[in-house]
Design an enzyme around this catalytic site. Structure first.
Site, PDB file in Angstrom:
ATOM      1  N   LYS A 103     -26.205  36.264 -66.279  1.00  0.00           N
ATOM      2  CA  LYS A 103     -25.243  36.298 -65.176  1.00  0.00           C
ATOM      3  C   LYS A 103     -23.802  36.190 -65.689  1.00  0.00           C
ATOM      4  CE  LYS A 103     -24.143  31.782 -63.338  1.00  0.00           C
ATOM      5  NZ  LYS A 103     -24.092  30.851 -62.237  1.00  0.00           N
ATOM      6  N   LYS A 130     -18.121  32.074 -65.943  1.00  0.00           N
ATOM      7  CA  LYS A 130     -16.740  31.788 -66.321  1.00  0.00           C
ATOM      8  C   LYS A 130     -16.669  30.991 -67.618  1.00  0.00           C
ATOM      9  CE  LYS A 130     -16.611  27.932 -63.089  1.00  0.00           C
ATOM     10  NZ  LYS A 130     -16.084  27.371 -61.911  1.00  0.00           N
ATOM     11  N   LYS A 145     -25.684  20.739 -71.386  1.00  0.00           N
ATOM     12  CA  LYS A 145     -24.322  20.328 -71.737  1.00  0.00           C
ATOM     13  C   LYS A 145     -24.320  19.336 -72.875  1.00  0.00           C
ATOM     14  CE  LYS A 145     -21.582  21.424 -67.669  1.00  0.00           C
ATOM     15  NZ  LYS A 145     -20.694  20.933 -66.629  1.00  0.00           N
TER      16      LYS A 145
HETATM   17  P1  AMP Z   1     -19.821  27.999 -61.161  1.00  0.00           P
HETATM   18  O1  AMP Z   1     -19.086  29.153 -61.763  1.00  0.00           O
HETATM   19  O2  AMP Z   1     -21.098  27.725 -61.901  1.00  0.00           O
HETATM   20  O3  AMP Z   1     -18.987  26.760 -60.917  1.00  0.00           O
HETATM   21  O4  AMP Z   1     -20.304  28.492 -59.739  1.00  0.00           O
HETATM   22  C1  AMP Z   1     -19.513  28.466 -58.567  1.00  0.00           C
HETATM   23  C2  AMP Z   1     -20.243  29.300 -57.519  1.00  0.00           C
HETATM   24  O5  AMP Z   1     -20.203  30.704 -57.848  1.00  0.00           O
HETATM   25  C3  AMP Z   1     -21.721  28.935 -57.390  1.00  0.00           C
HETATM   26  O6  AMP Z   1     -22.089  28.908 -56.028  1.00  0.00           O
HETATM   27  C4  AMP Z   1     -22.442  30.055 -58.103  1.00  0.00           C
HETATM   28  O7  AMP Z   1     -23.692  30.308 -57.583  1.00  0.00           O
HETATM   29  C5  AMP Z   1     -21.526  31.268 -57.892  1.00  0.00           C
HETATM   30  N1  AMP Z   1     -21.621  32.205 -59.031  1.00  0.00           N
HETATM   31  C6  AMP Z   1     -21.255  31.935 -60.297  1.00  0.00           C
HETATM   32  N2  AMP Z   1     -21.449  33.008 -61.100  1.00  0.00           N
HETATM   33  C7  AMP Z   1     -21.992  33.980 -60.309  1.00  0.00           C
HETATM   34  C8  AMP Z   1     -22.427  35.338 -60.550  1.00  0.00           C
HETATM   35  N3  AMP Z   1     -22.350  35.893 -61.754  1.00  0.00           N
HETATM   36  N4  AMP Z   1     -22.916  36.042 -59.510  1.00  0.00           N
HETATM   37  C9  AMP Z   1     -23.007  35.490 -58.290  1.00  0.00           C
HETATM   38  N5  AMP Z   1     -22.607  34.227 -57.993  1.00  0.00           N
HETATM   39  C10 AMP Z   1     -22.105  33.465 -58.981  1.00  0.00           C
END
Ligand code: AMP
Ligand code: TRP
Length: 335
Positions: free
Chosen positions: A198, A201, A116
């Site tokens: 992956k 968002k 970041k």
């Molecule tokens: P974040 O989007 O990084 O805030 O992640 C929020 C939750 O969603 C976390 O527990 C991540 O592990 C899960 N997560 C985010 N992106 C993915 C993805 N592409 N596939 C599976 N789990 C995800």
């Protein structure tokens, strides 16, 4: 009584970007499955969110949307505590204490801090640096046993454990030492544009992810333009990460096994396959969206959910904070 013996789960979600199909299938759907067997707390971590610049109007809207989406995905507020981090002041208070038990060197080694600060070189603020101490406070305040997170957050949970062990060995048993709880592979939804990465968002390319709030025809278009390969067969295989990802998405959204999908699409083209994947995704999201719209229109109900969440979270976390203050040698507050 049984209630007291349930293991405690804490997790946080940052109200940045939008909730994607990856978040839903990889995380939130599993949280819903845990709600009967564990005592679960989930926080929309708005304090973490301001470690990067946020537009105030957009942040407020997103925080509400995130909460409504969690409810719409099936998290029952009678079974889970749902709250905004900034509504529970013990988080900031314990974070300060933990800052004094965390070393610069430890924080400097955090991959997320390095990433970041490279991405926001004009705003490497102290909050971004001490982010993991606040996250440790989130978790330790509730004496959580398990912290369900994606692989990227494992390092932060490990630091949380180190801080807890350090504090406990200086002052005696104070914090439960939590375990990270990482979902099994298979729940990893990949980017539609670069299927070796992956689905995220925060991807700059909106075609790479599906937001739970995308229009249904936009979802169909995104799936139609998902990167595949020139092989033409709907099956898993080397160099077929794009198709593999779509098969995975289709399988988890429809409940049909991958083997059965491979058999059913033998000899049929990618166009037909993608149209069906899009259909399955839309049908999976449709009821969530309907409930989401209802919640967003029911301000009074939503307020009651986050008010009760914050009140209960404060009560639970205050016990830990009081214990910490006492151990540190602070004079007890006059009653
Ligand atoms: P974040 O989007 O990084 O805030 O992640 C929020 C939750 O969603 C976390 O527990 C991540 O592990 C899960 N997560 C985010 N992106 C993915 C993805 N592409 N596939 C599976 N789990 C995800
Ligand atoms: N840092 C986490 C993320 O970016 C969000 C988070 C904040 C969190 N506090 C937490 C996750 C406590 C688990 C437990 O995804």
């Amino acid at each position: 009584m049984e209630q007291l013996e349930k293991k405690i789960i804490f997790s946080g979600i940052q109200p940045s970007g939008c909730i994607t199909l990856g978040n839903y299938l990889g995380a939130i759907k599993n949280w819903v499955a845990l709600q009967d067997d564990y005592r679960c707390l989930y926080s929309v971590v708005d304090m973490h969110a301001i470690t990067v610049r946020q537009d105030p109007k957009q942040l407020r809207q997103r925080c509400l949307e995130f909460l409504c989406l969690l409810l719409a995905c099936g998290l029952d507020p009678d079974k889970n505590l749902l709250f905004f981090q900034s509504h529970v002041p013990t988080h900031a208070e314990l974070a300060w204490v933990l800052n004094c038990f965390t070393y610069m060197g430890e924080l400097g080694r955090m991959t997320q801090f390095k990433d970041k600060s490279a991405k926001h070189a004009d705003n490497i603020n102290v909050g971004l640096f001490t982010y993991p101490a606040l996250m440790a406070a989130d978790i330790l305040l509730y004496q959580a046993d398990l912290v369900p997170v994606g692989g990227d957050q494992k390092q932060h949970v490990e630091l949380t454990r180190d801080i807890a062990v350090r504090f406990n060995s200086l002052f005696g048993e104070t914090f439960k030492v939590p375990e990270p709880y990482i979902p099994k592979v298979g729940a990893r939804i990949m980017s539609l544009a670069e299927p070796t990465k992956k689905m995220s968002k925060s991807d700059d390319n909106p075609k790479a992810y599906i937001s739970l709030l995308d229009d249904f025809n936009v979802i169909a278009k995104k799936i139609k333009s998902a990167v595949t390969d020139s092989d033409g067969r709907v099956c898993r295989g080397e160099g077929k990460e794009g198709i593999d990802n779509l098969l995975n998405i289709y399988s988890v959204t429809s409940g049909e096994s991958i083997a059965s999908l491979e058999a059913r699409f033998e000899g049929r083209g990618y166009g037909e396959f993608k149209a069906e994947v899009a259909q399955a995704v839309v049908e999976c999201i449709r009821p969530i969206r309907r409930r989401f719209d209802d919640y967003m229109n029911d301000k009074a109900y939503i307020e009651s959910v986050y008010k009760k969440g914050a009140e209960t979270a404060l009560k639970i976390s205050q016990r830990t904070l009081d214990k910490v203050h006492k151990k540190l040698g602070y004079v007890a507050r006059a009653k």
